[in-house]
Enzyme design. Sequence first.
Site, PDB file in Angstrom:
ATOM      1  N   CYS A  29      69.907   0.429  13.328  1.00 29.67           N
ATOM      2  CA  CYS A  29      70.181   1.508  12.286  1.00 29.67           C
ATOM      3  C   CYS A  29      69.345   1.240  11.078  1.00 29.67           C
ATOM      4  O   CYS A  29      69.439   0.338  10.550  1.00 29.67           O
ATOM      5  CB  CYS A  29      71.613   1.513  11.863  1.00 29.67           C
ATOM      6  SG  CYS A  29      72.052   2.763  10.574  1.00 29.67           S
ATOM      7  N   CYS A  49      70.811   2.019   7.353  1.00 26.18           N
ATOM      8  CA  CYS A  49      72.013   1.358   6.843  1.00 26.18           C
ATOM      9  C   CYS A  49      72.295   0.259   7.978  1.00 26.18           C
ATOM     10  O   CYS A  49      71.438  -0.433   8.294  1.00 26.18           O
ATOM     11  CB  CYS A  49      73.255   2.157   6.459  1.00 26.18           C
ATOM     12  SG  CYS A  49      73.550   3.548   7.555  1.00 26.18           S
ATOM     13  N   SER A  50      73.379   0.325   8.738  1.00 27.03           N
ATOM     14  CA  SER A  50      73.808  -0.457   9.815  1.00 27.03           C
ATOM     15  C   SER A  50      74.739  -0.019  10.458  1.00 27.03           C
ATOM     16  O   SER A  50      75.674  -0.697  10.906  1.00 27.03           O
ATOM     17  CB  SER A  50      74.076  -1.784   9.173  1.00 27.03           C
ATOM     18  OG  SER A  50      72.837  -2.469   8.623  1.00 27.03           O
ATOM     19  N   CYS A  51      74.649   1.423  10.930  1.00 23.30           N
ATOM     20  CA  CYS A  51      75.704   2.086  11.690  1.00 23.30           C
ATOM     21  C   CYS A  51      75.865   1.292  13.295  1.00 23.30           C
ATOM     22  O   CYS A  51      74.789   0.960  13.678  1.00 23.30           O
ATOM     23  CB  CYS A  51      75.506   3.498  11.827  1.00 23.30           C
ATOM     24  SG  CYS A  51      75.409   4.244  10.549  1.00 23.30           S
TER      25      CYS A  51
END
Lengths: 205, 205, 203, 203
Positions: free
Chosen positions: D105, D108-110
């Site tokens: 991601c 962000c860091s999904c």
Amino acid sequence: MDGVHDLGGVNGFGAVELESNEPVFHEDWEPIGYALIFVGAADLNAFTIDELRHAIERMEPRHYLTSTYYERIVTGVAALFVEKGYVTHEELERRAGGRFPLARPVTPGEPAREPSISFAPGETVQVRKDHFRGHSRMPKYVRGKRGVVLHQAPRFPYASAAGHGIEAKHEPTYHVKFDAKDLWSDAAENSTVVVDLWESYLEKV
Amino acid sequence: MDGVHDLGGVNGFGAVELESNEPVFHEDWEPIGYALIFVGAADLNAFTIDELRHAIERMEPRHYLTSTYYERIVTGVAALFVEKGYVTHEELERRAGGRFPLARPVTPGEPAREPSISFAPGETVQVRKDHFRGHSRMPKYVRGKRGVVLHQAPRFPYASAAGHGIEAKHEPTYHVKFDAKDLWSDAAENSTVVVDLWESYLEKV
Amino acid sequence: MSDHHEPQVPLASRAARAKALRAALDEKNLIPKDYIENFAHVAENDWKPQNGAHVVAKAWTDPAFRERLLKDATSACAELGYHGPQGEYMAALVDTPTLHHVIVCTLCSCTAWPILGLPPDWYKSFEYRSRVVRESRSLLREMGLDLPESVEIRVVDTTAETRFLVLPVRPAGTEGWSEEKLASLISKNVLIGVALPQVPATA
Amino acid sequence: MSDHHEPQVPLASRAARAKALRAALDEKNLIPKDYIENFAHVAENDWKPQNGAHVVAKAWTDPAFRERLLKDATSACAELGYHGPQGEYMAALVDTPTLHHVIVCTLCSCTAWPILGLPPDWYKSFEYRSRVVRESRSLLREMGLDLPESVEIRVVDTTAETRFLVLPVRPAGTEGWSEEKLASLISKNVLIGVALPQVPATA
């Protein structure tokens, strides 16, 4: 928003450090930000997850790049609780005993395109070429690029509206495949990149 | 190199702070880095100014964005004196009494294009579309864009070679004018941007 | 560099790093005597915006000089004694009533040292470098220069070896002024293009 | 923010900021009792890569489940009891001998929490986010996964609401293995696609 958070393809970063037997949380305060997302978004209906992502993107660029992940979560959540009037910045700084940087101001959101244009799996599409300073889930590395739709996912609120807390039309997102070499001439051989894009980010070719 | 130093058009930064009656130097150590550029480049012939710019671009991105201007100069100069074997990193850290971060490793340079292609004032040109990880004086905001040549400047060593300390052909640079709206759809009205580009960064239209 | 692997050894201060580099090179006798002090002296005393102001005022009052400046700014500046590092090839950007120039260096902070002096902090800031190319008009307004929409703002990015100065339009109400008095209107910010020469109301 | 205008008040620590926010909301009775502790408990105990490993092992051994997983991963995972936040719409990325998927991601860091667990630090690092889309092959090699040039590496960027898991090719030498034994080959890194299931030499 062409911000420093939009990291795909940025050169200059070093090795990825793997940690064996990594704990879920490394420090006791780390779950606080995550849990408070749910308090704000699910229990209080104070903001959406899209607004949280946008609040994090609105962090001062130097702060963004020197913060840890959970620090960004706390910053984004805190910024929204302040902006929505639940707490004041002064109270947070008094309680924290020092500076508590939040986020830079919100700019206007962007409603979804009307009328909508649908795309079918197998179809070649082009990502929008234009620039939007607000929240966007269209990474800049695909701006203006062509790819092929692999899959149409269900409808979700259009991120560039939802990230600003304005009414967000639900529209499909598409898994679009790009040849990595079309994105960066020096990209890895035999590599493709799939990006999940809202309908309003795409155009007919 | 698509690094964080390539700041033109990046969103998220705040107000420009003007200082009245600003001194030339604010702290006594600030002239050191600048003066040592001349020691290294002019007196010792140890490196070129292009290599200095590249060394600064090779700083770890978080360090780049949290450093002050003269800190970046000192870092770049120190990195080159270490890389060229004049001093060791260990000696610098011992003397400084703490960490003395330098720059990430050099990648290969790029010789100028052969044969050369010349451009005339008034001619529409296109900036190269490809990506190069080494030193470049072609800001990413003009990659693939079209502009009009205003002026041809004298020959200077090709930066993408000179920045790597390899033999650098001298070639003209061109002052190329772009409509700001062609670079960013949300750019200021009635605004143009002139970029000074080496011949090898440009192509015939 | 991950979130939970912070380095243990503390960073040396900026001053300590600069001085460590100097001391290491000094010990190897690589720095000529008084080199750094001499450099600082030149930077603080010889490279100054008064030089550029002189160039502008002369161009306003001497048509032949103006012509030479536009044709070859490097030698026109040298005529007045202004030359040196970061001034090897200079060019004047000629403002008109419908065209305003402003200088930036988005990739580092290149500036025409001999005629402008070393660049100010704001010019080197990430704020200025990132914003002026994209939002010239509103940024200049924030900085105190509100130009009419009819004026084209031309942002000049110093990405190669040309070093620039802005030659502003001579303001109304300065008819008959001496070169020296005209020069007093020209600051470093005017030479960069984020301000215009202001004729004092009492002049 | 210029070089010589540093803020005077020191930054509160990360922990102090997080706890200040919690305390401020607590005092206003906005946080239900034990909410944060309960969240941490679920994140540490219920969302775990063993769930995704179960999904993969079942898909390897049960063709009908595999078909349901490919058609509608969300409900196939729900069959096994795996659902929840960041798992509202899930999709399986099916590896073949000539196609390898890897998830990132960049913005962000999904991550698919219910079946992968919260993402590891490396997945959230700027290093991984910036590099994997552009230099997939060499970065994976640095991380210990050296794929032949003939294998297409397909990097999937989690930029909208779909959450992914990688369904790797079932390794040779696992014929007749139980679902449980197969699941033991699948780590969080395998589910993200930066590692392949490794059959122990002694198996």
